[in-house]
Design a protein around this motif. Structure first.
Motif, mmCIF file in Angstrom:
data_model
loop_
_atom_site.group_PDB
_atom_site.id
_atom_site.type_symbol
_atom_site.label_atom_id
_atom_site.label_comp_id
_atom_site.label_asym_id
_atom_site.label_seq_id
_atom_site.Cartn_x
_atom_site.Cartn_y
_atom_site.Cartn_z
ATOM 1 N N ALA A 158 1.050 -1.077 0.058
ATOM 2 C CA ALA A 158 0.144 -0.208 -0.194
ATOM 3 C C ALA A 158 0.831 1.264 -0.018
ATOM 4 N N ALA A 159 1.985 1.688 1.169
ATOM 5 C CA ALA A 159 2.631 2.429 1.170
ATOM 6 C C ALA A 159 3.513 2.599 -0.176
ATOM 7 N N ALA A 160 3.938 1.279 -1.561
ATOM 8 C CA ALA A 160 4.526 1.974 -2.051
ATOM 9 C C ALA A 160 3.933 2.667 -3.478
ATOM 10 N N ARG A 161 2.360 1.996 -3.201
ATOM 11 C CA ARG A 161 1.345 2.261 -4.188
ATOM 12 C C ARG A 161 1.316 3.746 -3.937
ATOM 13 N N VAL A 162 1.887 4.644 -3.338
ATOM 14 C CA VAL A 162 1.844 6.396 -2.933
ATOM 15 C C VAL A 162 3.031 6.566 -3.203
ATOM 16 N N ALA A 163 3.935 6.045 -3.279
ATOM 17 C CA ALA A 163 5.161 6.217 -2.140
ATOM 18 C C ALA A 163 5.440 7.993 -4.055
ATOM 19 N N ASP A 164 5.672 7.527 -4.381
ATOM 20 C CA ASP A 164 5.534 8.957 -5.960
ATOM 21 C C ASP A 164 5.358 9.937 -5.357
ATOM 22 N N ARG A 165 3.839 10.021 -4.722
ATOM 23 C CA ARG A 165 2.777 11.244 -4.094
ATOM 24 C C ARG A 165 3.160 10.883 -2.750
ATOM 25 N N ALA A 166 4.123 10.660 -2.405
ATOM 26 C CA ALA A 166 3.817 10.621 -0.612
ATOM 27 C C ALA A 166 3.790 11.903 0.304
ATOM 28 N N ALA A 167 3.145 12.126 0.942
ATOM 29 C CA ALA A 167 2.825 13.719 1.671
ATOM 30 C C ALA A 167 4.082 13.934 2.275
ATOM 31 N N GLN A 168 4.221 15.070 2.443
ATOM 32 C CA GLN A 168 5.348 15.746 2.811
ATOM 33 C C GLN A 168 5.319 17.376 3.654
ATOM 34 N N GLY A 169 3.403 16.929 3.606
ATOM 35 C CA GLY A 169 3.012 18.850 3.536
ATOM 36 C C GLY A 169 1.751 18.226 3.913
ATOM 37 N N GLY A 170 1.618 19.461 3.452
ATOM 38 C CA GLY A 170 0.124 19.882 2.950
ATOM 39 C C GLY A 170 -1.036 19.607 4.345
ATOM 40 N N ARG A 171 -2.194 20.543 3.551
ATOM 41 C CA ARG A 171 -3.153 20.362 5.034
ATOM 42 C C ARG A 171 -3.908 18.760 4.823
ATOM 43 N N PRO A 172 -4.247 18.430 6.040
ATOM 44 C CA PRO A 172 -4.898 16.977 6.166
ATOM 45 C C PRO A 172 -6.055 16.878 5.666
ATOM 46 N N ALA A 173 -6.732 15.612 5.141
ATOM 47 C CA ALA A 173 -7.923 15.518 4.242
ATOM 48 C C ALA A 173 -8.023 14.289 3.838
ATOM 49 N N ALA A 174 -9.016 13.888 3.919
ATOM 50 C CA ALA A 174 -9.149 12.487 3.817
ATOM 51 C C ALA A 174 -11.079 12.515 3.386
ATOM 52 N N VAL A 175 -10.462 10.920 2.076
ATOM 53 C CA VAL A 175 -11.716 10.301 1.507
ATOM 54 C C VAL A 175 -12.196 9.038 1.479
ATOM 55 N N LEU A 176 -13.198 8.906 1.140
ATOM 56 C CA LEU A 176 -13.658 7.047 1.566
ATOM 57 C C LEU A 176 -14.104 6.579 0.125
ATOM 58 N N ILE A 177 -13.174 5.674 -0.212
ATOM 59 C CA ILE A 177 -13.417 4.938 -1.220
ATOM 60 C C ILE A 177 -14.683 3.248 -0.770
ATOM 61 N N ALA A 178 -15.724 4.236 -1.165
ATOM 62 C CA ALA A 178 -16.443 3.023 -0.506
ATOM 63 C C ALA A 178 -17.826 1.983 -1.603
ATOM 64 N N LEU A 179 -17.056 0.377 -1.594
ATOM 65 C CA LEU A 179 -17.333 -0.529 -2.131
ATOM 66 C C LEU A 179 -18.899 -1.567 -1.318
ATOM 67 N N ALA A 180 -19.447 -0.820 -2.439
ATOM 68 C CA ALA A 180 -20.691 -1.050 -2.252
ATOM 69 C C ALA A 180 -21.018 -2.617 -3.223
ATOM 70 N N GLU A 181 -21.695 -3.326 -1.742
ATOM 71 C CA GLU A 181 -21.819 -4.890 -2.630
ATOM 72 C C GLU A 181 -23.513 -4.903 -3.598
ATOM 73 N N HIS A 182 -23.036 -4.756 -4.148
ATOM 74 C CA HIS A 182 -24.276 -5.605 -5.312
ATOM 75 C C HIS A 182 -24.581 -7.205 -5.764
ATOM 76 N N ALA A 183 -25.605 -7.386 -5.492
ATOM 77 C CA ALA A 183 -25.930 -8.534 -5.885
ATOM 78 C C ALA A 183 -25.409 -9.080 -7.201
ATOM 79 N N GLU A 184 -24.741 -7.799 -8.178
ATOM 80 C CA GLU A 184 -24.300 -8.238 -9.820
ATOM 81 C C GLU A 184 -22.882 -8.011 -9.877
ATOM 82 N N GLY A 185 -22.118 -7.247 -8.222
ATOM 83 C CA GLY A 185 -20.712 -7.088 -8.222
ATOM 84 C C GLY A 185 -20.908 -6.293 -7.299
ATOM 85 N N THR A 186 -18.944 -5.466 -6.800
ATOM 86 C CA THR A 186 -19.049 -4.000 -6.407
ATOM 87 C C THR A 186 -19.398 -2.551 -7.306
#
Length: 213
Positions: free
Chosen positions: A18-46
């Motif tokens: 997981a760390a390797a996936r964002v290593a090229d954009r690793a935060a060295q400052g900036g205002r803290p923020a967060a997003v939600l990746i919601a994986l909705a489980e429907h009968a026909e798939g995610t």
């Protein structure tokens, strides 16, 4: 049909991959923020919950994104901030989401944010609509099977010289940080299907940062 392997995702998000996936954009400052990746489980798939930003915003105008925003002093953690923002923006209540883990903070130059992506299962999905109508123009529920289809993947280019992985789903053009996170998540979850990175497209004006009415 794509389904969520919760244990695989928990393990991947907690490990060095997981760390390797964002290593090229690793935060060295900036205002803290967060997003939600919601994986909705429907009968026909995610499916994944995405929002379309209002075209009149000062930054990220018209872009497709995940629910999220600045972490506030009252938030106990980045996870709490992401869940609160999703509730405020689209009415997805914190109690409806099972958090699987987070990606380390990544830097977004355009807004000077250090963004933590929170990944969660949504086992009992329902229709969502914009709650914060000053910021959110529409809510989209997009199937993972559609997003990983090589026919819907490309490399976007920006006039400023930037490029990255992108997705085209119907009339939606998903690029920038959101597409970057999707690309990484699909790798971590084992959902990626080989696609043609040489297929290049400009960003349609409707979805380009900074658009104004």
């Amino acid at each position: 049909m794509t389904t969520v392997d919760a244990e695989r995702l928990r393990t991947a998000l907690a490990g060095p991959e997981a760390a390797a996936r964002v290593a090229d954009r690793a935060a060295q400052g900036g205002r803290p923020a967060a997003v939600l990746i919601a994986l909705a489980e429907h009968a026909e798939g995610t499916r994944i919950v995405l929002v379309e930003k209002d075209a009149r915003l000062r930054t990220h105008a018209g872009q497709v994104a995940f629910p999220g925003g600045s972490i506030e002093a009252s938030d106990a953690s980045a996870v709490a901030g992401a869940l609160r923002e999703a509730d405020e923006e689209v009415g997805l209540a914190p109690g409806e989401v099972e958090v699987l883990g987070v990606l380390p903070p990544a830097y977004v130059r355009a807004s000077d944010f250090a963004v933590t992506a929170v990944v969660g299962r949504w086992p009992t999905p329902r229709p969502l609509v914009p709650v914060d109508v000053t910021e959110i123009a529409a809510v989209h529920s997009v199937a993972v099977d559609v997003l990983v289809d090589p026919a819907n993947r490309l490399t976007w280019t920006h006039p400023a010289g930037f490029s990255g992985p992108g997705f085209v789903v119907g009339e939606l053009f998903i690029w920038g940080f959101t597409a970057y996170l999707l690309d990484g998540l699909f790798d971590l979850a084992g959902w990626t299907v080989p696609w043609d990175v040489e297929r290049v497209s400009d960003i349609p004006e409707r979805f380009r940062i900074g658009r104004r009415r």
